[in-house]
Design a protein around this motif. Structure first.
Motif, short mmCIF file in Angstrom:
data_model
loop_
_atom_site.label_atom_id
_atom_site.label_comp_id
_atom_site.label_asym_id
_atom_site.label_seq_id
_atom_site.Cartn_x
_atom_site.Cartn_y
_atom_site.Cartn_z
N TYR A 149 -1.34 -3.76 -4.50
CA TYR A 149 -2.11 -4.76 -4.09
C TYR A 149 -3.40 -4.32 -4.47
N ASP A 150 -3.91 -3.09 -4.49
CA ASP A 150 -5.41 -2.82 -5.13
C ASP A 150 -5.40 -3.12 -6.35
N LYS A 151 -4.23 -2.91 -7.28
CA LYS A 151 -4.31 -3.48 -8.70
C LYS A 151 -4.69 -4.80 -8.83
N ALA A 152 -3.99 -5.76 -7.89
CA ALA A 152 -3.95 -7.11 -7.98
C ALA A 152 -5.36 -7.54 -7.43
N SER A 153 -6.08 -6.93 -6.59
CA SER A 153 -7.33 -7.29 -5.98
C SER A 153 -8.35 -6.77 -5.94
N ALA A 154 -8.43 -5.53 -6.23
CA ALA A 154 -9.74 -4.43 -6.54
C ALA A 154 -10.17 -4.44 -5.07
N GLU A 155 -9.57 -4.61 -3.94
CA GLU A 155 -10.08 -4.16 -2.74
C GLU A 155 -10.65 -2.68 -2.41
N VAL A 156 -10.02 -1.97 -3.00
CA VAL A 156 -10.40 -0.56 -2.94
C VAL A 156 -11.01 0.04 -4.06
N SER A 157 -10.12 -0.27 -5.25
CA SER A 157 -10.67 0.64 -6.46
C SER A 157 -10.34 -0.27 -7.82
N ILE A 158 -10.67 0.23 -8.81
CA ILE A 158 -10.42 -0.36 -10.24
C ILE A 158 -9.64 0.43 -11.13
N ALA A 159 -9.21 1.50 -10.45
CA ALA A 159 -8.37 2.72 -11.18
C ALA A 159 -7.45 2.30 -12.00
N GLU A 160 -6.68 1.45 -12.02
CA GLU A 160 -5.64 0.82 -12.95
C GLU A 160 -5.98 -0.02 -13.86
N TRP A 161 -7.51 -0.45 -14.21
CA TRP A 161 -7.80 -1.30 -15.10
C TRP A 161 -8.85 -0.59 -16.08
N ILE A 190 -5.48 0.61 1.86
CA ILE A 190 -4.08 0.17 1.46
C ILE A 190 -3.37 1.34 1.25
N ALA A 191 -2.16 1.30 1.90
CA ALA A 191 -1.36 2.61 1.77
C ALA A 191 -0.12 2.27 1.76
N THR A 192 0.92 2.82 1.37
CA THR A 192 2.34 2.73 1.53
C THR A 192 2.77 3.66 2.34
N ALA A 193 3.79 2.79 3.25
CA ALA A 193 4.51 3.75 4.52
C ALA A 193 5.47 4.84 3.85
N PRO A 194 5.34 6.03 4.07
CA PRO A 194 5.97 7.23 3.74
C PRO A 194 7.28 7.26 4.19
N VAL A 195 8.23 8.17 3.30
CA VAL A 195 9.60 8.03 3.80
C VAL A 195 9.93 8.73 5.21
N GLY A 196 10.69 7.99 5.81
CA GLY A 196 10.76 8.41 7.20
C GLY A 196 10.13 7.71 8.30
N GLY A 227 8.14 2.74 2.40
CA GLY A 227 8.02 2.36 1.05
C GLY A 227 7.35 1.07 0.81
N GLN A 228 7.03 0.31 1.92
CA GLN A 228 6.41 -1.02 1.91
C GLN A 228 4.94 -0.86 1.88
N GLU A 229 4.33 -1.41 1.24
CA GLU A 229 2.71 -1.49 1.03
C GLU A 229 1.91 -2.30 2.31
N TYR A 230 1.06 -1.89 2.89
CA TYR A 230 0.21 -2.30 3.85
C TYR A 230 -1.20 -2.10 3.66
N THR A 231 -2.04 -2.98 4.40
CA THR A 231 -3.40 -3.08 4.36
C THR A 231 -4.12 -3.14 5.79
N ALA A 232 -5.37 -2.46 5.92
CA ALA A 232 -5.73 -2.46 7.28
C ALA A 232 -7.28 -2.57 7.22
#
Length: 415
Positions: A171-183, A126-132, A66-71
């Protein structure tokens, strides 16, 4: 860059000692290269036959579902060549070793320069660790190599992104590192993602005016609680012409009916990043809110950049009697009055929390003897003990900012 703290061991990230942090993939021979983006070494990857090279970290790192990570990782050719592209992939696992991946996510491909210079921006995911998920593995790959050709990668990074604590924005919404889909460019603006300037990471959200006048760039909605104070904040940079920018929080009910808005106008200076914010209490009936950026363009084709955006519940200590702006000066210094011996103002030169603080400037010549007070007194209860806890920073030599010191304070009072 984009990770607040790299979870990969230093030798895995930078290959300063050897390649023991990496496992060779198909068609690949690994080596310690004297090329480097940082430090003194990097990971060399040589193709046995024409095709791709790949390597995976030797030991998985612990993650939280459930935590967001970047690589990301930086790449370069050893000999200039065209047609090569790199990616970084993260695989999520339930165990520290063995087993199949729960899922995987791969960055967009990023072309290497047709030169020996380092590739910037690097491939980013940028990705969120899945359940489990309890562990993650990182794989770096490059395509388009001829037999015997070598590429290098360095500063391989995986970790929590550099975000505003408590922000509702991913994070991507905050930084536009990957996309601007939420703006969205709502009025008098076209928006895009740019790597020309960035306050954090490699990218920022860019807006270009269609004509002179007010522009509107808005974000998708987030759930909020009525009666709770929130703060929306951003770093703002007009490219050429200084102007003003309004930061807004727009409030909506459960049926997405507009209720009201909280707004603050800030000056924005050409070629400079300015920390801007607005605070507001969600009104009765509010269930959703969105952040809106409203710069004023002086002409068509003006370029504005925005980065490190956030919308969050104001981080006010439990039981505090003062609002967030009075606590942290993220908007202005209106919560305070200079009583004697000084002038006051908002500064972003230093901050205990957030981006701003209250600057107190002595007006006398015999040393600091200043008094400041709340502009609006707060209600208290007789015979109740209270505590005042300012965080302070001062320059021992007022002409030398490098000699500044910071300390928390605590004073116990009884009304």
């Amino acid at each position: 860059m984009s990770v607040a703290s790299n979870l990969l061991p230093a030798n895995t990230s930078g290959i300063e000692t050897d390649t023991s942090g990496w496992t060779t993939g198909a068609n690949t021979t690994l080596s310690k290269s004297t090329r480097f983006y940082a430090g003194a070494s990097s990971l060399g990857m040589t193709a046995t036959a024409a095709g791709s090279v790949t390597a995976t970290i030797s030991a998985r790192v612990a993650v939280v579902a459930g935590q967001e990570y970047t690589a990301y990782s930086y790449w370069a050719n050893v000999v200039a060549a065209a047609g090569r592209s790199a990616t970084v992939r993260v695989d999520w696992y339930a165990a520290v070793s063995g087993g199949s991946a729960l899922s995987s996510v791969t960055s967009a491909t990023s072309a290497l320069p047709t030169a020996t210079t380092w590739q910037t921006p690097p491939p980013i995911l940028i990705a969120t660790a899945p359940v489990g998920a309890q562990y993650a593995s990182v794989t770096v790959s490059c395509t388009g190599l001829s037999a015997g050709a070598t590429v290098v990668t360095d500063v391989v990074s995986f970790g929590l992104p550099f975000t505003v604590p408590g922000s509702l924005f991913p994070y991507d919404k905050a930084s536009a590192e990957v996309s601007i889909a939420e703006w969205g460019g709502w009025a008098n603006a076209t928006i895009s993602r740019t790597s020309t300037v960035a306050w954090e990471g490699w990218y920022s959200l860019q807006a270009e005016s269609l004509a002179s006048g007010v522009m509107e760039v808005g974000a998708t909605r987030h759930a909020v609680g009525a009666g709770t104070e929130y703060v929306a904040q951003a770093r703002v940079r007009p490219a050429v012409v200084s102007s003003t920018v309004r930061i807004e929080i727009r409030w909506y009910d459960a049926d997405i009916v507009y209720l009201s808005r909280s707004v603050v106008d800030h000056p924005a200076f050409a070629g400079q990043w300015t920390a801007c914010a607005v605070t507001g209490v969600a009104p009765p009936g509010a269930a959703h809110a969105r952040m809106v950026l409203v710069p004023t363009a002086m002409s068509a084709a003006e370029i504005w950049a925005f980065d490190h955006m956030a919308l969050r519940a104001s981080p006010i200590p439990a039981g505090s009697l003062i609002g967030y702006n009075t606590q942290s000066m993220e908007v202005d210094a209106s919560g305070w009055t200079a009583v004697s011996g000084c002038t006051i103002g908002r500064t972003t030169e230093t901050a205990w929390e957030g981006a701003a603080s209250l600057r107190i400037n002595e007006t006398g010549s015999t040393g600091m003897n200043a008094t400041v007070a709340l502009s609006t007194p707060v209600p208290v209860t007789p015979r109740q003990a209270y505590q005042v806890t300012p965080g302070s920073s001062w320059a021992q030599d007022p002409r030398d900012a490098s000699s500044s010191r910071r300390t928390p304070g605590s004073t116990r009072l009884t009304s």
